[in-house]
Design a protein around this motif. Structure first.
Motif: not given
Length: 339
Positions: A99-114
Motif C-alpha cells: 500500500n505505502a510502496k516502501l522498499e521495506e526490508r526485514v532486518v531483525a527480530d522484535v518479539v516472537a509469539d507462541g
C-alpha cells in the motif's frame, strides 16, 4: 616543514572541526509499542545506566526511541522520513510494501509469539460472558490496540477461520493498558492481553476466561519484526552495523538471568510500575526474544499468506529475497561471536 604542516592542520581543524571520528553521532530513530516486549526503550535506558555494555553508542550513533499506539502507524512515520527502524507486525510489513510502496526490508527480530515454552497472547472475555465460541463474537465489541497490529491481525485471522467478518463486530481501538478496565466495565466484550496481564488472569479464574490464543490463531509466529527502508540502510550501513552490534549485546544482557534484578529495576523505572508486578518479564512468561536478533522468516511468510487467503490482507507479497536484509545482524553477530 613540520611546523608548516602542523599550522595547516590547526587551520583545517578550526575551519572544519575535528576529524570524522569526532563528528556528531548519527541519531537512529526507533519505534516501539509496548515494553518489555519491545526492548527499545529499555535499551535506551540501559545505555545511560550501563554504558559499558555498548561499544558504539554515543560515538557513531545515538538512540532515539518513539512510542506508537501500534505497528501500523509506524508505516507513515517511515514514509515521511521520521523513523529509521520501525517495529512492524507481519500485516504492517505487507501493507508497507503493497500500500505505502516502501522498499521495506526485514532486518531483525522484535518479539516472537507462541514459541514453545514462552508466552502466547491470550484473547480474553469475562468469565460470565455469553461468548462461549468464536461464532458468538457476532454483534460484540472487540478491543484492539491498532488495526493491522500483530495482536489485531492474529485476532482477525481467528475470526475469519470461523466465518466472522469485520462487519460482524464493532472494533474499539484503545491502548493495551486500558483494555482490562474496559472489559471489567462492560465497554468491550473481548480483549487481547499481553504478559503484563498474565498474573491477573491466573489469579482470577472466576473473573476472566481465555477464548483463544494467538498461537491457536496463527501458530508460533514472528509477531513483530524490525523493518527499515532500503535507502536508509544504503545511506548509513556502517553506522547501522554498529547499532546492531550494540543492540544484540543489549538483548543478551536483558535475557541473561544473571542480570535479572537490574533488568527489572530498569523496566520498573521506564514503565513507572512497581517492580513486584513485573515478575513475568525476561522469563518464560514473556514473549521470546532471539539472542541473535534473528527473525523467523518462514512464519512471517506463512502468516501473510494465511491473512491474504482469509481476506485479512488485500494482497500477497513474497518477502524473500527482495524484502529481507539480514546482513546487518549477521555482520554484527560476527563481530561479537567471531562467527
Amino acid at each position: 616543514m613540520k611546523r608548516g604542516w602542523a599550522a595547516f592542520a590547526l587551520i583545517l581543524a578550526g575551519m572544519f572541526g575535528p576529524a570524522a571520528a569526532l563528528a556528531d553521532p548519527m541519531p537512529i530513530r526507533v519505534g516501539w509499542v509496548v515494553t518489555p516486549g519491545h526492548l527499545a526503550p529499555l535499551i535506551e535506558a540501559l545505555g545511560k545506566r550501563e554504558p559499558g555494555v555498548f561499544k558504539h553508542l554515543g560515538q557513531s550513533y545515538v538512540l532515539q526511541t518513539t512510542r506508537f499506539q501500534g505497528t501500523t502507524p509506524q508505516i507513515q512515520a517511515q514514509a515521511i522520513g521520521d523513523l529509521d527502524v520501525a517495529a512492524l507486525s507481519t500485516a504492517a510489513l505487507a501493507l508497507a510494501i503493497t500500500n505505502a510502496k516502501l522498499e521495506e526490508r526485514v532486518v531483525a527480530d522484535v518479539v516472537a509469539d507462541g514459541v514453545e515454552g514462552f508466552f502466547t497472547e491470550n484473547y480474553v472475555v469475562a468469565a460470565d460472558s455469553p461468548i462461549k465460541t468464536i461464532e458468538d463474537i457476532k454483534g460484540k465489541r472487540i478491543a484492539t490496540n491498532a488495526i493491522g497490529s500483530a495482536s489485531d491481525a492474529a485476532m482477525r485471522t481467528m475470526f475469519r477461520k470461523h466465518g466472522i467478518k469485520d462487519a460482524d463486530f464493532t472494533t474499539v481501538e484503545t491502548n493495551f493498558a486500558n483494555m482490562p478496565a474496559m472489559l471489567d466495565g462492560g465497554k468491550v466484550d473481548l480483549i487481547g492481553t499481553l504478559p503484563q496481564f498474565l498474573q491477573e488472569l491466573r489469579s482470577h479464574p472466576s473473573k476472566y476466561r481465555v477464548l483463544f490464543t494467538a498461537s491457536d490463531a496463527v501458530g508460533p509466529t514472528q509477531a513483530v519484526l524490525w523493518g527499515m527502508r532500503a535507502e536508509t540502510i544504503a545511506a548509513h550501513r556502517p553506522v547501522f552495523v554498529d547499532f546492531f552490534e550494540d543492540h544484540i549485546r543489549a538483548v543478551r544482557w536483558f535475557i541473561d538471568p544473571n542480570n535479572r534484578e537490574e533488568a527489572l529495576d530498569i523496566l520498573a523505572g521506564v514503565t513507572k510500575l512497581p517492580k513486584e508486578s513485573l515478575g513475568f518479564a525476561f522469563s518464560k512468561d514473556d514473549f521470546y526474544h532471539s539472542p541473535d536478533a534473528h527473525p523467523e522468516l518462514d512464519s512471517v511468510q506463512r502468516e501473510i499468506d494465511e491473512a491474504v487467503k482469509l481476506g485479512v490482507l488485500p494482497q500477497r507479497v513474497e518477502i524473500r529475497p527482495k524484502h529481507v536484509d539480514l546482513s546487518l545482524i549477521e555482520e554484527a553477530k560476527k563481530r561479537i561471536d567471531g562467527k
